[in-house]
Design a protein around this motif. Structure first.
Motif, PDB file in Angstrom:
ATOM      1  N   SER A 108     -10.794   2.895   6.401  1.00 28.80           N
ATOM      2  CA  SER A 108      -9.856   3.629   5.570  1.00 28.80           C
ATOM      3  C   SER A 108      -9.110   4.673   6.406  1.00 28.80           C
ATOM      4  O   SER A 108      -9.634   5.207   7.382  1.00 28.80           O
ATOM      5  CB  SER A 108     -10.579   4.298   4.415  1.00 28.80           C
ATOM      6  OG  SER A 108     -11.515   5.219   4.907  1.00 28.80           O
ATOM      7  N   LYS A 109      -7.893   4.961   5.966  1.00 26.10           N
ATOM      8  CA  LYS A 109      -7.069   5.942   6.658  1.00 26.10           C
ATOM      9  C   LYS A 109      -7.047   7.223   5.833  1.00 26.10           C
ATOM     10  O   LYS A 109      -6.548   7.244   4.714  1.00 26.10           O
ATOM     11  CB  LYS A 109      -5.654   5.405   6.828  1.00 26.10           C
ATOM     12  CG  LYS A 109      -4.738   6.364   7.552  1.00 26.10           C
ATOM     13  CD  LYS A 109      -3.341   5.818   7.666  1.00 26.10           C
ATOM     14  CE  LYS A 109      -2.477   6.807   8.400  1.00 26.10           C
ATOM     15  NZ  LYS A 109      -1.577   7.525   7.541  1.00 26.10           N
ATOM     16  N   LEU A 110      -7.616   8.275   6.371  1.00 30.90           N
ATOM     17  CA  LEU A 110      -7.688   9.556   5.690  1.00 30.90           C
ATOM     18  C   LEU A 110      -6.314  10.214   5.697  1.00 30.90           C
ATOM     19  O   LEU A 110      -5.666  10.310   6.737  1.00 30.90           O
ATOM     20  CB  LEU A 110      -8.708  10.459   6.375  1.00 30.90           C
ATOM     21  CG  LEU A 110      -8.994  11.787   5.718  1.00 30.90           C
ATOM     22  CD1 LEU A 110      -9.640  11.571   4.362  1.00 30.90           C
ATOM     23  CD2 LEU A 110      -9.898  12.606   6.603  1.00 30.90           C
TER      24      LEU A 110
ATOM     25  N   ALA B 258     -11.282   7.202  -7.442  1.00 26.25           N
ATOM     26  CA  ALA B 258     -10.259   6.975  -8.460  1.00 26.25           C
ATOM     27  C   ALA B 258      -8.977   6.492  -7.797  1.00 26.25           C
ATOM     28  O   ALA B 258      -8.636   6.924  -6.694  1.00 26.25           O
ATOM     29  CB  ALA B 258      -9.978   8.271  -9.219  1.00 26.25           C
ATOM     30  N   GLY B 259      -8.277   5.632  -8.485  1.00 25.26           N
ATOM     31  CA  GLY B 259      -6.956   5.224  -8.036  1.00 25.26           C
ATOM     32  C   GLY B 259      -5.945   6.273  -8.458  1.00 25.26           C
ATOM     33  O   GLY B 259      -6.176   7.049  -9.381  1.00 25.26           O
ATOM     34  N   LEU B 260      -4.807   6.304  -7.797  1.00 22.20           N
ATOM     35  CA  LEU B 260      -3.743   7.253  -8.118  1.00 22.20           C
ATOM     36  C   LEU B 260      -2.535   6.495  -8.638  1.00 22.20           C
ATOM     37  O   LEU B 260      -2.106   5.521  -8.014  1.00 22.20           O
ATOM     38  CB  LEU B 260      -3.328   8.034  -6.868  1.00 22.20           C
ATOM     39  CG  LEU B 260      -4.305   9.083  -6.363  1.00 22.20           C
ATOM     40  CD1 LEU B 260      -4.015   9.413  -4.921  1.00 22.20           C
ATOM     41  CD2 LEU B 260      -4.199  10.318  -7.212  1.00 22.20           C
ATOM     42  N   ALA B 261      -1.965   6.954  -9.738  1.00 27.35           N
ATOM     43  CA  ALA B 261      -0.726   6.374 -10.243  1.00 27.35           C
ATOM     44  C   ALA B 261       0.417   7.104  -9.546  1.00 27.35           C
ATOM     45  O   ALA B 261       0.757   8.225  -9.900  1.00 27.35           O
ATOM     46  CB  ALA B 261      -0.642   6.530 -11.755  1.00 27.35           C
TER      47      ALA B 261
ATOM     48  N   LYS C 183       4.998   6.305   0.249  1.00 31.33           N
ATOM     49  CA  LYS C 183       5.567   6.344   1.603  1.00 31.33           C
ATOM     50  C   LYS C 183       5.256   7.663   2.287  1.00 31.33           C
ATOM     51  O   LYS C 183       4.948   7.695   3.480  1.00 31.33           O
ATOM     52  CB  LYS C 183       7.080   6.130   1.533  1.00 31.33           C
ATOM     53  CG  LYS C 183       7.463   4.714   1.168  1.00 31.33           C
ATOM     54  CD  LYS C 183       8.960   4.579   1.132  1.00 31.33           C
ATOM     55  CE  LYS C 183       9.350   3.155   0.779  1.00 31.33           C
ATOM     56  NZ  LYS C 183      10.799   2.962   0.813  1.00 31.33           N
ATOM     57  N   SER C 184       5.331   8.747   1.539  1.00 29.36           N
ATOM     58  CA  SER C 184       5.022  10.053   2.108  1.00 29.36           C
ATOM     59  C   SER C 184       3.545  10.150   2.496  1.00 29.36           C
ATOM     60  O   SER C 184       3.207  10.695   3.550  1.00 29.36           O
ATOM     61  CB  SER C 184       5.386  11.144   1.097  1.00 29.36           C
ATOM     62  OG  SER C 184       5.270  12.409   1.677  1.00 29.36           O
ATOM     63  N   LEU C 185       2.669   9.612   1.666  1.00 32.53           N
ATOM     64  CA  LEU C 185       1.239   9.613   2.002  1.00 32.53           C
ATOM     65  C   LEU C 185       0.943   8.740   3.211  1.00 32.53           C
ATOM     66  O   LEU C 185       0.084   9.061   4.028  1.00 32.53           O
ATOM     67  CB  LEU C 185       0.407   9.142   0.811  1.00 32.53           C
ATOM     68  CG  LEU C 185       0.228  10.122  -0.342  1.00 32.53           C
ATOM     69  CD1 LEU C 185      -0.548   9.478  -1.473  1.00 32.53           C
ATOM     70  CD2 LEU C 185      -0.462  11.389   0.118  1.00 32.53           C
ATOM     71  N   ARG C 186       1.651   7.623   3.347  1.00 31.08           N
ATOM     72  CA  ARG C 186       1.442   6.744   4.506  1.00 31.08           C
ATOM     73  C   ARG C 186       1.809   7.437   5.808  1.00 31.08           C
ATOM     74  O   ARG C 186       1.279   7.102   6.861  1.00 31.08           O
ATOM     75  CB  ARG C 186       2.237   5.454   4.360  1.00 31.08           C
ATOM     76  CG  ARG C 186       1.620   4.518   3.345  1.00 31.08           C
ATOM     77  CD  ARG C 186       1.987   3.082   3.594  1.00 31.08           C
ATOM     78  NE  ARG C 186       1.596   2.250   2.490  1.00 31.08           N
ATOM     79  CZ  ARG C 186       0.360   1.783   2.282  1.00 31.08           C
ATOM     80  NH1 ARG C 186      -0.589   2.076   3.136  1.00 31.08           N
ATOM     81  NH2 ARG C 186       0.079   1.031   1.241  1.00 31.08           N
TER      82      ARG C 186
ATOM     83  N   ASP D 116      -9.355  -0.289   2.447  1.00 37.77           N
ATOM     84  CA  ASP D 116      -9.136  -1.444   3.318  1.00 37.77           C
ATOM     85  C   ASP D 116      -7.965  -2.303   2.868  1.00 37.77           C
ATOM     86  O   ASP D 116      -7.307  -2.938   3.684  1.00 37.77           O
ATOM     87  CB  ASP D 116     -10.403  -2.306   3.367  1.00 37.77           C
ATOM     88  CG  ASP D 116     -11.560  -1.558   4.002  1.00 37.77           C
ATOM     89  OD1 ASP D 116     -11.307  -0.616   4.772  1.00 37.77           O
ATOM     90  OD2 ASP D 116     -12.717  -1.916   3.722  1.00 37.77           O
ATOM     91  N   ARG D 117      -7.719  -2.335   1.567  1.00 39.98           N
ATOM     92  CA  ARG D 117      -6.614  -3.132   1.033  1.00 39.98           C
ATOM     93  C   ARG D 117      -5.278  -2.391   1.044  1.00 39.98           C
ATOM     94  O   ARG D 117      -4.266  -2.928   0.612  1.00 39.98           O
ATOM     95  CB  ARG D 117      -6.943  -3.553  -0.395  1.00 39.98           C
ATOM     96  CG  ARG D 117      -8.111  -4.513  -0.451  1.00 39.98           C
ATOM     97  CD  ARG D 117      -8.539  -4.832  -1.857  1.00 39.98           C
ATOM     98  NE  ARG D 117      -7.427  -5.038  -2.768  1.00 39.98           N
ATOM     99  CZ  ARG D 117      -7.511  -4.910  -4.087  1.00 39.98           C
ATOM    100  NH1 ARG D 117      -8.654  -4.556  -4.636  1.00 39.98           N
ATOM    101  NH2 ARG D 117      -6.467  -5.128  -4.853  1.00 39.98           N
ATOM    102  N   GLY D 118      -5.258  -1.137   1.506  1.00 40.00           N
ATOM    103  CA  GLY D 118      -4.023  -0.378   1.586  1.00 40.00           C
ATOM    104  C   GLY D 118      -3.658   0.323   0.291  1.00 40.00           C
ATOM    105  O   GLY D 118      -2.502   0.675   0.080  1.00 40.00           O
TER     106      GLY D 118
END
Length: 157
Positions: free
Chosen positions: A10-12, A31-34, A41-44, A118-120
């Protein structure tokens, strides 16, 4: 609760390092984020901050409040509000468990870290936290200093 999964690939993105200092963290949830496209894109790019954020139950859902995700720098006409409330994607059983915990005195929902699995997919690690008193914080500082000194002494010998 099932055994805690280790997020190896995972990418922190963001981490709330003061959470463990300010709270006794009892139980953690993933939890997933909506999110909107520009937020992802900003988080990536590794931008985002959850230091002053918290989560709260509203109308049978859990919302992440005051998390900062800066606007994505591009020529896109659509941006996003940087500190808007974001819905967390959880199972009903988890939502009810968290709501019950928050209704008890002295507990809150503390975001610990935001990462891509892992799935992005963007995920948030959320914990039920009980606030520490000043004396508890002093004890934690003493323990941390002692561990550091002990390691230094053992290295010298």
């Amino acid at each position: 609760m099932a055994a805690k999964k280790e997020h190896s690939n995972s990418k922190l993105v963001a981490q709330n390092r003061r959470a463990r200092f300010d709270f006794f963290l009892t139980e953690t949830f993933e939890a997933g984020l909506a999110l909107r496209g520009t937020e992802v894109k900003s988080l990536r790019e590794g931008k985002g901050n959850i230091q002053e954020s918290y989560a709260e139950p509203k109308n049978g859902e859990i919302w992440l409040i005051n998390a900062y995700i800066p606007e994505y720098q591009s020529k896109m006409p659509f941006g996003h509000e940087e500190r808007r409330p974001r819905k967390l994607l959880l199972h009903k059983r988890e939502i009810s468990k968290m709501s019950d915990a928050v209704n008890r005195k002295g507990t809150t929902l503390v975001p610990v870290k935001v990462y891509f699995n892992d799935r992005g997919i963007a995920k948030l690690e959320l914990a039920i936290g009980e606030g520490k008193r000043k004396s508890d914080k002093r004890d934690a500082i003493k323990e941390r200093d002692w561990q550091r000194d002990k390691a230094r002494i053992l290295r010298e010998h």
